[in-house]
Write a protein that holds these residues in place. Structure first.
Motif, PDB file in Angstrom:
ATOM      1  N   ASN A 186      76.073  25.279  -2.853  1.00 16.53           N
ATOM      2  CA  ASN A 186      75.540  25.194  -4.384  1.00 16.53           C
ATOM      3  C   ASN A 186      76.392  24.308  -5.154  1.00 16.53           C
ATOM      4  O   ASN A 186      76.031  24.118  -6.249  1.00 16.53           O
ATOM      5  CB  ASN A 186      75.221  26.623  -4.623  1.00 16.53           C
ATOM      6  N   ARG A 187      77.544  24.010  -4.503  1.00 15.87           N
ATOM      7  CA  ARG A 187      78.572  22.992  -5.347  1.00 15.87           C
ATOM      8  C   ARG A 187      77.888  22.044  -5.829  1.00 15.87           C
ATOM      9  O   ARG A 187      77.021  21.254  -5.172  1.00 15.87           O
ATOM     10  CB  ARG A 187      79.616  22.643  -4.373  1.00 15.87           C
ATOM     11  N   GLY A 188      77.952  21.729  -7.185  1.00 17.24           N
ATOM     12  CA  GLY A 188      77.462  20.394  -7.990  1.00 17.24           C
ATOM     13  C   GLY A 188      75.868  20.600  -8.100  1.00 17.24           C
ATOM     14  O   GLY A 188      75.301  19.500  -8.545  1.00 17.24           O
ATOM     15  N   ILE A 239      69.179  32.795   1.082  1.00 17.34           N
ATOM     16  CA  ILE A 239      68.674  31.926  -0.110  1.00 17.34           C
ATOM     17  C   ILE A 239      69.257  31.667  -1.335  1.00 17.34           C
ATOM     18  O   ILE A 239      69.538  30.573  -1.956  1.00 17.34           O
ATOM     19  CB  ILE A 239      67.422  33.134  -0.691  1.00 17.34           C
ATOM     20  N   TYR A 240      70.390  32.730  -1.845  1.00 15.46           N
ATOM     21  CA  TYR A 240      71.123  32.421  -2.874  1.00 15.46           C
ATOM     22  C   TYR A 240      72.436  31.207  -2.669  1.00 15.46           C
ATOM     23  O   TYR A 240      72.561  30.774  -3.396  1.00 15.46           O
ATOM     24  CB  TYR A 240      71.684  33.717  -3.441  1.00 15.46           C
ATOM     25  N   CYS A 241      72.780  31.129  -1.202  1.00 16.05           N
ATOM     26  CA  CYS A 241      74.118  30.469  -1.128  1.00 16.05           C
ATOM     27  C   CYS A 241      73.638  29.379   0.119  1.00 16.05           C
ATOM     28  O   CYS A 241      74.850  28.666   0.204  1.00 16.05           O
ATOM     29  CB  CYS A 241      75.266  31.532  -0.671  1.00 16.05           C
ATOM     30  N   GLY A 242      72.782  29.477   0.529  1.00 14.18           N
ATOM     31  CA  GLY A 242      72.486  28.561   1.681  1.00 14.18           C
ATOM     32  C   GLY A 242      72.969  28.966   2.998  1.00 14.18           C
ATOM     33  O   GLY A 242      72.635  29.356   3.857  1.00 14.18           O
ATOM     34  N   ASN A 276      62.419  27.967   3.589  1.00 16.74           N
ATOM     35  CA  ASN A 276      62.888  26.843   4.217  1.00 16.74           C
ATOM     36  C   ASN A 276      64.238  26.694   4.286  1.00 16.74           C
ATOM     37  O   ASN A 276      64.788  26.472   3.117  1.00 16.74           O
ATOM     38  CB  ASN A 276      62.199  25.421   3.835  1.00 16.74           C
ATOM     39  N   TRP A 277      65.209  26.860   5.282  1.00 14.15           N
ATOM     40  CA  TRP A 277      66.348  27.083   5.133  1.00 14.15           C
ATOM     41  C   TRP A 277      67.282  25.759   5.355  1.00 14.15           C
ATOM     42  O   TRP A 277      67.286  24.992   4.336  1.00 14.15           O
ATOM     43  CB  TRP A 277      66.814  28.381   5.974  1.00 14.15           C
ATOM     44  N   ILE A 278      67.719  25.619   6.304  1.00 13.45           N
ATOM     45  CA  ILE A 278      68.577  24.512   6.808  1.00 13.45           C
ATOM     46  C   ILE A 278      68.056  23.709   8.080  1.00 13.45           C
ATOM     47  O   ILE A 278      67.651  24.197   9.056  1.00 13.45           O
ATOM     48  CB  ILE A 278      70.161  24.531   6.754  1.00 13.45           C
ATOM     49  N   HIS A 279      68.009  22.321   8.026  1.00 17.84           N
ATOM     50  CA  HIS A 279      67.702  21.582   9.106  1.00 17.84           C
ATOM     51  C   HIS A 279      66.590  22.182   9.848  1.00 17.84           C
ATOM     52  O   HIS A 279      66.513  22.132  11.137  1.00 17.84           O
ATOM     53  CB  HIS A 279      68.832  21.408  10.172  1.00 17.84           C
ATOM     54  N   SER A 325      69.425  23.452  -9.408  1.00 15.92           N
ATOM     55  CA  SER A 325      68.568  23.754  -8.274  1.00 15.92           C
ATOM     56  C   SER A 325      68.551  25.342  -7.845  1.00 15.92           C
ATOM     57  O   SER A 325      68.057  25.851  -7.219  1.00 15.92           O
ATOM     58  CB  SER A 325      68.598  22.870  -7.179  1.00 15.92           C
ATOM     59  N   THR A 326      69.866  25.699  -7.899  1.00 16.39           N
ATOM     60  CA  THR A 326      70.457  26.829  -7.535  1.00 16.39           C
ATOM     61  C   THR A 326      69.973  28.059  -8.219  1.00 16.39           C
ATOM     62  O   THR A 326      69.241  28.913  -7.679  1.00 16.39           O
ATOM     63  CB  THR A 326      71.905  27.072  -7.467  1.00 16.39           C
ATOM     64  N   LEU A 327      69.798  27.884  -9.307  1.00 11.76           N
ATOM     65  CA  LEU A 327      69.279  28.889 -10.318  1.00 11.76           C
ATOM     66  C   LEU A 327      67.832  29.062 -10.236  1.00 11.76           C
ATOM     67  O   LEU A 327      67.103  30.126 -10.045  1.00 11.76           O
ATOM     68  CB  LEU A 327      69.499  28.525 -11.950  1.00 11.76           C
ATOM     69  N   VAL A 328      67.332  27.715 -10.046  1.00 17.61           N
ATOM     70  CA  VAL A 328      65.788  27.669  -9.915  1.00 17.61           C
ATOM     71  C   VAL A 328      65.254  28.592  -8.589  1.00 17.61           C
ATOM     72  O   VAL A 328      64.349  29.165  -8.498  1.00 17.61           O
ATOM     73  CB  VAL A 328      65.038  26.229  -9.845  1.00 17.61           C
ATOM     74  N   ARG A 329      66.289  28.223  -7.331  1.00 16.63           N
ATOM     75  CA  ARG A 329      65.682  28.953  -6.405  1.00 16.63           C
ATOM     76  C   ARG A 329      65.818  30.315  -6.154  1.00 16.63           C
ATOM     77  O   ARG A 329      65.115  31.216  -5.880  1.00 16.63           O
ATOM     78  CB  ARG A 329      66.793  28.369  -5.114  1.00 16.63           C
ATOM     79  N   PHE A 330      67.064  30.796  -7.181  1.00 13.57           N
ATOM     80  CA  PHE A 330      67.180  32.325  -7.458  1.00 13.57           C
ATOM     81  C   PHE A 330      66.074  32.759  -8.109  1.00 13.57           C
ATOM     82  O   PHE A 330      65.493  34.007  -7.589  1.00 13.57           O
ATOM     83  CB  PHE A 330      68.453  32.450  -8.059  1.00 13.57           C
TER      84      PHE A 330
END
Length: 245
Positions: free
Chosen positions: A2-4, A49-52, A29-32, A8-13
């Motif tokens: 979530n750095r930077g 979801i919150y942190c990737g 939809n998570w990673i890769h 988008s982090t708050l929207v996802r939350f």
């Protein structure tokens, strides 16, 4: 992860908080290309979801280290936060060990939505020093564990040794999260630990007994995900300890 990216982090939350009030399950939809089937109250999945990647350094080590043809062993797999990246992103075969049948059902759902059923072998058992059974807690989500004393909210689960499960196969990497049961796990894995094809182990905090067992073949190190180098000095906060041969 979530750095930077605070907006988008708050929207996802906010999206998750809203959707989980109207949907029993959300495909995230998570990673890769990996996905998670997230249910309310399953903290092992909502943390992603919150942190990737909540255990970012450790999960990155798995993703950056494993390659096609490797075997990965995930002991105390929970909902698959390491198993899914290993088999979906890296394409390796995973033996996923989870003693709690309720959690194992969530794990199997994640295997299904990612289409990795041919790559993941789920073993519903606890891992210990000897084959048998043990009392295991019920209803504690990510912190279910071997019961310290007999109680009403426990169930009996099968105990196997890691050497028995692997039956001569050797993984390149093991991740272990067994809530204070590590010493017995490693005592039942003597042949696996001695084999030089096992290159590294990710484990929760180390006590002296575990260090004594692993110290015969491994030493503690730290992974820097930015440089992709293993270092002696800790470069970033991590939830686990990395032991390398």
């Amino acid at each position: 992860m979530n750095r930077g990216r605070p907006v988008s982090t708050l929207v996802r939350f906010a999206k998750w908080q809203l959707k989980n009030r109207f949907q029993d399950e959300m495909i995230f939809n998570w990673i890769h290309g990996a996905k998670l089937a997230v249910l309310r109250g399953i903290t092992g999945a909502t943390g992603n979801i919150y942190c990737g990647l909540p255990e970012y350094v450790d999960t990155r080590f798995v993703i950056d280290t494993l390659k096609l043809g490797d075997l990965f062993v995930d002991i105390g797999v929970n909902v698959g936060s390491y198993t899914v990246p290993a088999s979906k992103v890296c394409g390796v075969r995973t033996i996923a060990v989870e003693p709690d049948p309720d959690t194992a059902r969530v794990l199997r759902r994640h295997i299904e939505v990612n289409g990795i059923g041919s790559k993941v072998q789920v073993v519903e058992a606890a891992i210990g020093a000897n084959i048998g059974t043990v009392s295991f807690t019920v209803g504690r989500d990510t912190v279910n564990r071997v019961a310290r004393s007999e109680g009403t909210n426990v169930r009996a689960v099968v105990v196997k040794t890691l050497d028995d499960i692997l039956n001569g196969e050797i993984p390149r990497l093991i991740k272990i999260d067994v809530e204070g049961f590590k010493r017995k796990v490693f005592k039942g894995a003597a042949s696996t630990l001695a084999d030089p094809r096992l290159r590294a182990i990710i484990t929760k905090s180390l006590d002296q007994d575990v260090l004594e067992i692993l110290g015969r073949c491994f030493r503690q190190a730290h992974y820097d995900p930015d440089s992709r180098l293993i270092r002696h000095q800790k470069t970033e906060a991590t939830h686990n300890s990395l032991m390398v041969r």
